[in-house]
Design a protein around this motif. Structure first.
Motif, PDB file in Angstrom:
ATOM      1  N   LYS A  62      46.550  50.904  34.779  1.00  0.00           N
ATOM      2  CA  LYS A  62      47.194  50.509  33.666  1.00  0.00           C
ATOM      3  C   LYS A  62      48.470  49.595  34.041  1.00  0.00           C
ATOM      4  N   ARG A  63      48.440  48.594  33.341  1.00  0.00           N
ATOM      5  CA  ARG A  63      49.654  47.750  33.678  1.00  0.00           C
ATOM      6  C   ARG A  63      50.950  48.244  33.195  1.00  0.00           C
ATOM      7  N   ILE A  64      51.820  48.361  34.056  1.00  0.00           N
ATOM      8  CA  ILE A  64      53.235  48.785  33.938  1.00  0.00           C
ATOM      9  C   ILE A  64      54.158  47.583  33.597  1.00  0.00           C
ATOM     10  N   GLN A  65      54.085  46.349  34.518  1.00  0.00           N
ATOM     11  CA  GLN A  65      54.785  45.217  34.433  1.00  0.00           C
ATOM     12  C   GLN A  65      54.114  44.228  35.146  1.00  0.00           C
ATOM     13  N   LEU A  66      54.227  43.051  34.272  1.00  0.00           N
ATOM     14  CA  LEU A  66      53.623  41.661  34.753  1.00  0.00           C
ATOM     15  C   LEU A  66      54.780  40.778  34.608  1.00  0.00           C
ATOM     16  N   ILE A  67      54.986  39.937  35.864  1.00  0.00           N
ATOM     17  CA  ILE A  67      56.002  38.911  36.052  1.00  0.00           C
ATOM     18  C   ILE A  67      55.190  37.652  36.494  1.00  0.00           C
ATOM     19  N   VAL A  68      55.405  36.486  35.680  1.00  0.00           N
ATOM     20  CA  VAL A  68      54.620  35.284  36.032  1.00  0.00           C
ATOM     21  C   VAL A  68      55.747  34.209  36.264  1.00  0.00           C
ATOM     22  N   GLU A  69      55.398  33.293  37.320  1.00  0.00           N
ATOM     23  CA  GLU A  69      56.214  32.415  38.050  1.00  0.00           C
ATOM     24  C   GLU A  69      55.473  31.322  38.423  1.00  0.00           C
ATOM     25  N   ASP A  70      55.498  30.239  37.788  1.00  0.00           N
ATOM     26  CA  ASP A  70      54.409  28.964  38.285  1.00  0.00           C
ATOM     27  C   ASP A  70      52.859  29.628  38.712  1.00  0.00           C
ATOM     28  N   ASP A  71      52.651  29.741  39.608  1.00  0.00           N
ATOM     29  CA  ASP A  71      51.175  29.982  40.193  1.00  0.00           C
ATOM     30  C   ASP A  71      50.893  31.414  40.519  1.00  0.00           C
ATOM     31  N   ARG A  72      52.186  32.128  40.389  1.00  0.00           N
ATOM     32  CA  ARG A  72      52.294  33.462  41.175  1.00  0.00           C
ATOM     33  C   ARG A  72      52.448  34.635  39.969  1.00  0.00           C
ATOM     34  N   LEU A  73      51.793  35.587  40.201  1.00  0.00           N
ATOM     35  CA  LEU A  73      52.029  36.903  39.481  1.00  0.00           C
ATOM     36  C   LEU A  73      52.531  38.075  40.239  1.00  0.00           C
ATOM     37  N   ALA A  74      53.495  38.896  39.902  1.00  0.00           N
ATOM     38  CA  ALA A  74      53.798  39.915  40.485  1.00  0.00           C
ATOM     39  C   ALA A  74      53.740  41.075  39.475  1.00  0.00           C
ATOM     40  N   VAL A  75      52.804  42.077  39.910  1.00  0.00           N
ATOM     41  CA  VAL A  75      52.128  43.102  39.015  1.00  0.00           C
ATOM     42  C   VAL A  75      52.585  44.527  39.698  1.00  0.00           C
ATOM     43  N   HIS A  76      52.924  45.504  38.656  1.00  0.00           N
ATOM     44  CA  HIS A  76      53.314  46.759  38.824  1.00  0.00           C
ATOM     45  C   HIS A  76      52.289  47.559  38.195  1.00  0.00           C
ATOM     46  N   LEU A  77      51.299  48.320  38.668  1.00  0.00           N
ATOM     47  CA  LEU A  77      50.371  49.207  37.960  1.00  0.00           C
ATOM     48  C   LEU A  77      50.200  50.428  38.351  1.00  0.00           C
ATOM     49  N   ARG A  78      49.588  51.433  37.573  1.00  0.00           N
ATOM     50  CA  ARG A  78      49.230  52.964  37.827  1.00  0.00           C
ATOM     51  C   ARG A  78      47.870  52.840  37.975  1.00  0.00           C
ATOM     52  N   GLY A  79      47.327  53.481  38.992  1.00  0.00           N
ATOM     53  CA  GLY A  79      46.007  53.344  39.100  1.00  0.00           C
ATOM     54  C   GLY A  79      45.602  54.890  39.472  1.00  0.00           C
ATOM     55  N   GLY A  80      44.166  55.361  39.129  1.00  0.00           N
ATOM     56  CA  GLY A  80      44.072  56.954  39.007  1.00  0.00           C
ATOM     57  C   GLY A  80      42.634  57.102  38.647  1.00  0.00           C
ATOM     58  N   GLY A  81      42.108  58.311  39.211  1.00  0.00           N
ATOM     59  CA  GLY A  81      40.701  58.701  39.007  1.00  0.00           C
ATOM     60  C   GLY A  81      40.870  60.167  39.770  1.00  0.00           C
ATOM     61  N   SER A  82      39.348  60.584  39.534  1.00  0.00           N
ATOM     62  CA  SER A  82      39.276  62.087  40.139  1.00  0.00           C
ATOM     63  C   SER A  82      38.160  61.677  41.287  1.00  0.00           C
ATOM     64  N   HIS A  83      38.461  62.127  42.554  1.00  0.00           N
ATOM     65  CA  HIS A  83      37.653  62.093  43.707  1.00  0.00           C
ATOM     66  C   HIS A  83      36.454  62.831  43.731  1.00  0.00           C
ATOM     67  N   THR A  84      35.229  62.273  43.010  1.00  0.00           N
ATOM     68  CA  THR A  84      34.065  63.018  42.992  1.00  0.00           C
ATOM     69  C   THR A  84      32.980  62.402  43.799  1.00  0.00           C
TER      70      THR A  84
END
Length: 129
Positions: A62-84
């Protein structure tokens, strides 16, 4: 790419990740993509994703925040799932894992050429603790 194009590009990338579509993700990576502290190359990236999705078949970002500057992206995500499934030589625990991920990407012609961040297998294994 314009900022709005880069934001759309990232939305497509995140959608491919959440569909677990290895071919679509591969198409967004430069074949020789460099990753900080991880093996280089698109095939290594794809192998890491395949292992993640084997261990956590319901993994979603899930995207929390995305910052774009020129050819660069700074991204804050949350990731999750069940270990099956097995992951990193750890048998299924059925535990739910939820991690914060911070990443920096550099793009060329719509493909990731450099990446660094906190969402490596070691962080996920620590969360299984």
């Amino acid at each position: 790419m314009e900022v709005w194009e880069t934001r759309e590009w990232f939305a497509d990338y995140l959608e491919a990740l959440n569909r677990h579509d290895l071919e679509a993700v591969r198409g967004l990576l430069h074949p020789a993509v460099r990753r900080a502290h991880l093996p280089a190359g698109a095939e290594a990236w794809i192998a890491d994703l395949a292992e993640l999705w084997h261990g956590f078949p319901d993994w979603q970002w899930k995207r929390i925040q995305l910052i774009v500057e020129d050819d660069r992206l700074a991204v804050h995500l949350r990731g999750g799932g069940s270990h099956t499934g097995s992951f990193g030589h750890v048998s299924p625990t059925r535990r739910r894992v939820n991690i914060a991920s911070f990443a920096m990407y550099r793009l060329e012609r719509g493909r990731i050429v450099e990446a660094s961040g906190t969402d490596d297998p070691a962080q996920i294994l620590l969360a299984l603790g």
